[in-house]
Motif scaffolding. Structure first.
Motif, PDB file in Angstrom:
ATOM      1  N   LEU A  27     -15.938  -0.407  -5.718  1.00 49.57           N
ATOM      2  CA  LEU A  27     -14.965  -1.151  -4.927  1.00 49.57           C
ATOM      3  C   LEU A  27     -15.649  -1.966  -3.837  1.00 49.57           C
ATOM      4  N   GLU A  28     -16.628  -1.391  -3.188  1.00 52.35           N
ATOM      5  CA  GLU A  28     -17.349  -2.103  -2.131  1.00 52.35           C
ATOM      6  C   GLU A  28     -18.114  -3.293  -2.696  1.00 52.35           C
ATOM      7  N   GLN A  29     -18.770  -3.127  -3.819  1.00 53.03           N
ATOM      8  CA  GLN A  29     -19.550  -4.214  -4.412  1.00 53.03           C
ATOM      9  C   GLN A  29     -18.664  -5.357  -4.894  1.00 53.03           C
ATOM     10  N   ALA A  30     -17.550  -5.036  -5.512  1.00 54.77           N
ATOM     11  CA  ALA A  30     -16.709  -6.064  -6.119  1.00 54.77           C
ATOM     12  C   ALA A  30     -15.745  -6.735  -5.147  1.00 54.77           C
ATOM     13  N   LEU A  31     -15.294  -5.993  -4.132  1.00 54.64           N
ATOM     14  CA  LEU A  31     -14.206  -6.498  -3.296  1.00 54.64           C
ATOM     15  C   LEU A  31     -14.595  -6.803  -1.853  1.00 54.64           C
ATOM     16  N   ALA A  32     -15.793  -6.451  -1.433  1.00 48.21           N
ATOM     17  CA  ALA A  32     -16.234  -6.651  -0.046  1.00 48.21           C
ATOM     18  C   ALA A  32     -15.125  -6.276   0.944  1.00 48.21           C
ATOM     19  N   PRO A  33     -14.621  -5.056   0.855  1.00 48.99           N
ATOM     20  CA  PRO A  33     -13.475  -4.663   1.676  1.00 48.99           C
ATOM     21  C   PRO A  33     -13.835  -4.409   3.139  1.00 48.99           C
ATOM     22  N   LEU A  90     -12.004  -2.056   4.578  1.00 51.58           N
ATOM     23  CA  LEU A  90     -11.697  -0.627   4.611  1.00 51.58           C
ATOM     24  C   LEU A  90     -11.637  -0.096   3.187  1.00 51.58           C
ATOM     25  N   VAL A  91     -12.281   1.051   2.969  1.00 50.04           N
ATOM     26  CA  VAL A  91     -12.171   1.774   1.701  1.00 50.04           C
ATOM     27  C   VAL A  91     -12.032   3.246   2.039  1.00 50.04           C
ATOM     28  N   GLU A  92     -10.973   3.871   1.535  1.00 43.99           N
ATOM     29  CA  GLU A  92     -10.782   5.315   1.654  1.00 43.99           C
ATOM     30  C   GLU A  92     -10.598   5.863   0.244  1.00 43.99           C
ATOM     31  N   VAL A  93     -11.410   6.844  -0.107  1.00 47.44           N
ATOM     32  CA  VAL A  93     -11.334   7.474  -1.423  1.00 47.44           C
ATOM     33  C   VAL A  93     -11.200   8.976  -1.193  1.00 47.44           C
ATOM     34  N   VAL A  94     -10.051   9.527  -1.543  1.00 50.07           N
ATOM     35  CA  VAL A  94      -9.768  10.941  -1.318  1.00 50.07           C
ATOM     36  C   VAL A  94      -9.521  11.617  -2.661  1.00 50.07           C
ATOM     37  N   ASP A  95     -10.298  12.659  -2.951  1.00 48.39           N
ATOM     38  CA  ASP A  95     -10.110  13.442  -4.172  1.00 48.39           C
ATOM     39  C   ASP A  95      -8.865  14.300  -3.990  1.00 48.39           C
ATOM     40  N   GLY A 148     -13.425  10.515 -17.411  1.00 45.97           N
ATOM     41  CA  GLY A 148     -12.576  11.636 -17.024  1.00 45.97           C
ATOM     42  C   GLY A 148     -11.628  11.389 -15.867  1.00 45.97           C
ATOM     43  N   LEU A 149     -11.723  10.240 -15.210  1.00 46.66           N
ATOM     44  CA  LEU A 149     -10.739   9.902 -14.184  1.00 46.66           C
ATOM     45  C   LEU A 149      -9.379   9.816 -14.872  1.00 46.66           C
ATOM     46  N   HIS A 150      -8.380  10.471 -14.293  1.00 47.38           N
ATOM     47  CA  HIS A 150      -7.071  10.517 -14.950  1.00 47.38           C
ATOM     48  C   HIS A 150      -6.023   9.666 -14.243  1.00 47.38           C
ATOM     49  N   ALA A 151      -6.001   9.699 -12.911  1.00 47.62           N
ATOM     50  CA  ALA A 151      -4.925   9.002 -12.205  1.00 47.62           C
ATOM     51  C   ALA A 151      -5.368   8.549 -10.819  1.00 47.62           C
ATOM     52  N   LEU A 152      -4.798   7.422 -10.405  1.00 44.01           N
ATOM     53  CA  LEU A 152      -5.047   6.880  -9.074  1.00 44.01           C
ATOM     54  C   LEU A 152      -3.730   6.634  -8.369  1.00 44.01           C
ATOM     55  N   GLN A 153      -3.710   6.922  -7.090  1.00 44.07           N
ATOM     56  CA  GLN A 153      -2.623   6.471  -6.225  1.00 44.07           C
ATOM     57  C   GLN A 153      -3.251   5.389  -5.372  1.00 44.07           C
ATOM     58  N   LEU A 154      -2.782   4.157  -5.510  1.00 45.82           N
ATOM     59  CA  LEU A 154      -3.450   3.029  -4.878  1.00 45.82           C
ATOM     60  C   LEU A 154      -2.604   2.400  -3.782  1.00 45.82           C
ATOM     61  N   THR A 155      -3.250   2.121  -2.659  1.00 47.76           N
ATOM     62  CA  THR A 155      -2.704   1.283  -1.606  1.00 47.76           C
ATOM     63  C   THR A 155      -3.699   0.148  -1.457  1.00 47.76           C
ATOM     64  N   LEU A 156      -3.312  -1.058  -1.883  1.00 46.66           N
ATOM     65  CA  LEU A 156      -4.214  -2.187  -1.930  1.00 46.66           C
ATOM     66  C   LEU A 156      -3.632  -3.320  -1.089  1.00 46.66           C
ATOM     67  N   LEU A 157      -4.316  -3.656  -0.016  1.00 48.43           N
ATOM     68  CA  LEU A 157      -3.788  -4.601   0.952  1.00 48.43           C
ATOM     69  C   LEU A 157      -4.775  -5.728   1.237  1.00 48.43           C
ATOM     70  N   ALA A 158      -4.243  -6.891   1.557  1.00 53.47           N
ATOM     71  CA  ALA A 158      -5.041  -7.966   2.128  1.00 53.47           C
ATOM     72  C   ALA A 158      -5.065  -7.747   3.642  1.00 53.47           C
ATOM     73  N   PRO A 159      -6.065  -8.263   4.347  1.00 56.02           N
ATOM     74  CA  PRO A 159      -6.092  -8.094   5.806  1.00 56.02           C
ATOM     75  C   PRO A 159      -4.802  -8.587   6.450  1.00 56.02           C
ATOM     76  N   GLY A 160      -4.296  -7.833   7.388  1.00 57.85           N
ATOM     77  CA  GLY A 160      -3.063  -8.172   8.088  1.00 57.85           C
ATOM     78  C   GLY A 160      -1.811  -7.623   7.439  1.00 57.85           C
ATOM     79  N   GLU A 161      -1.895  -7.131   6.226  1.00 57.91           N
ATOM     80  CA  GLU A 161      -0.736  -6.536   5.558  1.00 57.91           C
ATOM     81  C   GLU A 161      -0.612  -5.069   5.953  1.00 57.91           C
ATOM     82  N   ARG A 162       0.596  -4.565   5.852  1.00 52.72           N
ATOM     83  CA  ARG A 162       0.846  -3.150   6.119  1.00 52.72           C
ATOM     84  C   ARG A 162       1.489  -2.504   4.929  1.00 52.72           C
TER      85      ARG A 162
END
Length: 89
Positions: free
Chosen positions: A11-17, A19-24, A75-89
């Protein structure tokens, strides 16, 4: 390398974010489809990136799912994603 680290790196390489939070979140899914005792099957991810500007929610999700195609194959099965552009909530 742990799955969470692989996800973060891609995610960091492709999106230059900004903020990135990854929680198992796998422990909460014990007994559900795709769960493994070792974990690393279900993740809650939040990304804030200018790469999402002008994209709808579905396009953002497709982009992240495509970036993580190898992790789903591994083996990754599921993601819960919150994907925002800067300034969005």
């Amino acid at each position: 390398m742990r799955m969470a680290d692989r996800i973060r790196e891609k995610l960091e390489q492709a999106l230059a974010p900004t903020l990135v939070e990854v929680v198992d979140d796998s422990a909460r899914h014990a007994g559900h489809a795709g769960h493994r005792e070792a974990g690393e099957t279900h993740f809650n991810i939040k990304v804030v990136s200018a790469a999402f500007a002008g994209q709808g929610r579905v396009a953002r999700h497709r982009q992240v799912n495509a970036l993580l195609a190898q992790e789903f194959a591994d083996g990754l099965h599921a993601l819960q994603l919150t994907l925002l552009a800067p300034g969005e909530r």
